[in-house]
Scaffold this motif. Sequence first.
Motif, PDB file in Angstrom:
ATOM      1  N   GLN A  22       5.371 -12.828   6.696  1.00 40.09           N
ATOM      2  CA  GLN A  22       4.788 -12.924   8.039  1.00 40.09           C
ATOM      3  C   GLN A  22       3.325 -12.504   8.038  1.00 40.09           C
ATOM      4  OE1 GLN A  22       7.232 -10.352  10.448  1.00 40.09           O
ATOM      5  NE2 GLN A  22       8.003 -12.088  11.628  1.00 40.09           N
ATOM      6  N   LEU A  23       3.006 -11.468   7.261  1.00 38.22           N
ATOM      7  CA  LEU A  23       1.631 -10.963   7.196  1.00 38.22           C
ATOM      8  C   LEU A  23       0.718 -11.849   6.356  1.00 38.22           C
ATOM      9  CD1 LEU A  23       2.258  -7.131   6.701  1.00 38.22           C
ATOM     10  CD2 LEU A  23       1.610  -8.318   8.796  1.00 38.22           C
ATOM     11  N   GLY A  24       1.299 -12.794   5.639  1.00 34.68           N
ATOM     12  CA  GLY A  24       0.510 -13.668   4.787  1.00 34.68           C
ATOM     13  C   GLY A  24       0.216 -13.072   3.421  1.00 34.68           C
ATOM     14  N   LEU A  25       0.897 -12.001   3.068  1.00 33.38           N
ATOM     15  CA  LEU A  25       0.697 -11.385   1.757  1.00 33.38           C
ATOM     16  C   LEU A  25       1.520 -12.071   0.675  1.00 33.38           C
ATOM     17  CD1 LEU A  25       0.731  -7.602   2.768  1.00 33.38           C
ATOM     18  CD2 LEU A  25      -1.248  -8.968   2.086  1.00 33.38           C
ATOM     19  N   PHE A  55       0.065   4.602  -3.885  1.00 31.00           N
ATOM     20  CA  PHE A  55      -1.187   5.366  -3.900  1.00 31.00           C
ATOM     21  C   PHE A  55      -1.655   5.738  -2.500  1.00 31.00           C
ATOM     22  CE2 PHE A  55      -2.771   3.167  -8.055  1.00 31.00           C
ATOM     23  CZ  PHE A  55      -1.931   3.965  -8.805  1.00 31.00           C
ATOM     24  N   GLY A  56      -0.955   5.231  -1.467  1.00 33.78           N
ATOM     25  CA  GLY A  56      -1.336   5.550  -0.104  1.00 33.78           C
ATOM     26  C   GLY A  56      -2.130   4.461   0.608  1.00 33.78           C
ATOM     27  N   PHE A  57      -2.225   3.293   0.021  1.00 33.01           N
ATOM     28  CA  PHE A  57      -2.935   2.188   0.652  1.00 33.01           C
ATOM     29  C   PHE A  57      -2.043   1.562   1.714  1.00 33.01           C
ATOM     30  CE2 PHE A  57      -5.321   2.872  -3.062  1.00 33.01           C
ATOM     31  CZ  PHE A  57      -6.506   2.160  -3.034  1.00 33.01           C
ATOM     32  N   GLY A  58      -2.634   1.188   2.840  1.00 29.30           N
ATOM     33  CA  GLY A  58      -1.907   0.456   3.870  1.00 29.30           C
ATOM     34  C   GLY A  58      -1.769  -1.002   3.459  1.00 29.30           C
ATOM     35  N   LEU A  59      -0.862  -1.704   4.106  1.00 30.59           N
ATOM     36  CA  LEU A  59      -0.642  -3.111   3.741  1.00 30.59           C
ATOM     37  C   LEU A  59      -1.902  -3.948   3.874  1.00 30.59           C
ATOM     38  CD1 LEU A  59       2.913  -3.946   5.103  1.00 30.59           C
ATOM     39  CD2 LEU A  59       2.143  -3.887   2.726  1.00 30.59           C
ATOM     40  N   PRO A  64      -6.989  -7.685  -0.138  1.00 28.10           N
ATOM     41  CA  PRO A  64      -7.970  -8.189  -1.111  1.00 28.10           C
ATOM     42  C   PRO A  64      -7.432  -8.241  -2.540  1.00 28.10           C
ATOM     43  CG  PRO A  64      -8.975  -6.563   0.330  1.00 28.10           C
ATOM     44  CD  PRO A  64      -7.508  -6.535   0.606  1.00 28.10           C
ATOM     45  N   PHE A  65      -6.568  -7.309  -2.899  1.00 24.41           N
ATOM     46  CA  PHE A  65      -5.980  -7.299  -4.241  1.00 24.41           C
ATOM     47  C   PHE A  65      -5.044  -8.497  -4.424  1.00 24.41           C
ATOM     48  CE2 PHE A  65      -7.175  -3.036  -3.124  1.00 24.41           C
ATOM     49  CZ  PHE A  65      -7.707  -2.501  -4.285  1.00 24.41           C
ATOM     50  N   VAL A  66      -4.246  -8.757  -3.391  1.00 24.41           N
ATOM     51  CA  VAL A  66      -3.328  -9.901  -3.415  1.00 24.41           C
ATOM     52  C   VAL A  66      -4.122 -11.201  -3.481  1.00 24.41           C
ATOM     53  CG1 VAL A  66      -1.643 -11.183  -2.026  1.00 24.41           C
ATOM     54  CG2 VAL A  66      -1.448  -8.698  -2.241  1.00 24.41           C
ATOM     55  N   GLU A  67      -5.151 -11.310  -2.661  1.00 23.58           N
ATOM     56  CA  GLU A  67      -5.973 -12.533  -2.665  1.00 23.58           C
ATOM     57  C   GLU A  67      -6.655 -12.734  -4.006  1.00 23.58           C
ATOM     58  OE1 GLU A  67      -8.466 -12.018   0.772  1.00 23.58           O
ATOM     59  OE2 GLU A  67      -6.841 -12.567   2.149  1.00 23.58           O
ATOM     60  N   CYS A  68      -7.058 -11.637  -4.637  1.00 22.81           N
ATOM     61  CA  CYS A  68      -7.693 -11.718  -5.952  1.00 22.81           C
ATOM     62  C   CYS A  68      -6.711 -12.280  -6.987  1.00 22.81           C
ATOM     63  CB  CYS A  68      -8.190 -10.319  -6.348  1.00 22.81           C
ATOM     64  SG  CYS A  68      -9.259 -10.287  -7.796  1.00 22.81           S
ATOM     65  N   ALA A  81     -14.158  -7.583  -3.249  1.00 22.36           N
ATOM     66  CA  ALA A  81     -13.481  -7.062  -2.053  1.00 22.36           C
ATOM     67  C   ALA A  81     -12.503  -5.949  -2.417  1.00 22.36           C
ATOM     68  CB  ALA A  81     -12.765  -8.183  -1.320  1.00 22.36           C
ATOM     69  N   SER A  82     -11.844  -6.074  -3.549  1.00 21.17           N
ATOM     70  CA  SER A  82     -10.922  -5.028  -4.004  1.00 21.17           C
ATOM     71  C   SER A  82     -11.684  -3.766  -4.361  1.00 21.17           C
ATOM     72  CB  SER A  82     -10.127  -5.509  -5.229  1.00 21.17           C
ATOM     73  OG  SER A  82      -9.414  -6.678  -4.939  1.00 21.17           O
ATOM     74  N   LEU A  83     -12.814  -3.931  -5.024  1.00 17.84           N
ATOM     75  CA  LEU A  83     -13.626  -2.771  -5.389  1.00 17.84           C
ATOM     76  C   LEU A  83     -14.121  -2.037  -4.145  1.00 17.84           C
ATOM     77  CD1 LEU A  83     -15.648  -4.304  -8.356  1.00 17.84           C
ATOM     78  CD2 LEU A  83     -13.694  -2.740  -8.477  1.00 17.84           C
ATOM     79  N   GLU A  84     -14.437  -2.796  -3.102  1.00 24.27           N
ATOM     80  CA  GLU A  84     -14.874  -2.174  -1.845  1.00 24.27           C
ATOM     81  C   GLU A  84     -13.744  -1.366  -1.213  1.00 24.27           C
ATOM     82  OE1 GLU A  84     -17.042  -0.648   1.022  1.00 24.27           O
ATOM     83  OE2 GLU A  84     -17.833  -1.711  -0.726  1.00 24.27           O
ATOM     84  N   VAL A  85     -12.520  -1.867  -1.302  1.00 20.84           N
ATOM     85  CA  VAL A  85     -11.372  -1.107  -0.775  1.00 20.84           C
ATOM     86  C   VAL A  85     -11.216   0.190  -1.573  1.00 20.84           C
ATOM     87  CG1 VAL A  85      -8.854  -1.098  -0.469  1.00 20.84           C
ATOM     88  CG2 VAL A  85     -10.183  -3.129   0.136  1.00 20.84           C
ATOM     89  N   TYR A  86     -11.376   0.107  -2.887  1.00 22.67           N
ATOM     90  CA  TYR A  86     -11.326   1.334  -3.709  1.00 22.67           C
ATOM     91  C   TYR A  86     -12.391   2.330  -3.248  1.00 22.67           C
ATOM     92  CZ  TYR A  86      -8.219  -0.234  -7.573  1.00 22.67           C
ATOM     93  OH  TYR A  86      -7.158  -0.618  -8.346  1.00 22.67           O
TER      94      TYR A  86
END
Length: 135
Positions: A22-25, A55-59, A64-68, A81-86
């Motif tokens: 549903q979330l598109g993940l 690790f405590g990340f929200g969905l 960005p990790f999934v899209e990568c 985008a993943s690096l920015e989330v980090y």
Amino acid sequence: MRIGELAELAGTTTRTLRYYEQLGLLPARRAGNGYRAYDDADVRLLREIRMLQDFGFGLEETRPFVECLRAGHPEGDSCPASLEVYRRKLAELDDCIARLEDVRRQVAGQFERAVQARDELAASVQPPLCELTED
């Protein structure tokens, strides 16, 4: 593979997988018979999501990790985008650690004051005036 098999491999539930869909993940592919169809790439996506959540990340932070990964990159954290989330998560963790260290200092100070007050009270209590004598 079908949704039950994927859930078992990923260590989650079919309900969770439907929610991710549903979330598109998680891609929503259907086989000719109408059943959801998944492959090894989906197992990898789910493992990435689960690891980041551990690790405590929200969905939404996992997106960005999934899209990568879905873009064909070998690792989910190899995209900008993943690096920015980090970066954001590290700043959030640093802030949380600083707040916890401050609270710890305050609690330690309260503890030391309480111990000192207890010791002062114990020292001020006089022993009873009656003495035992031997006959």
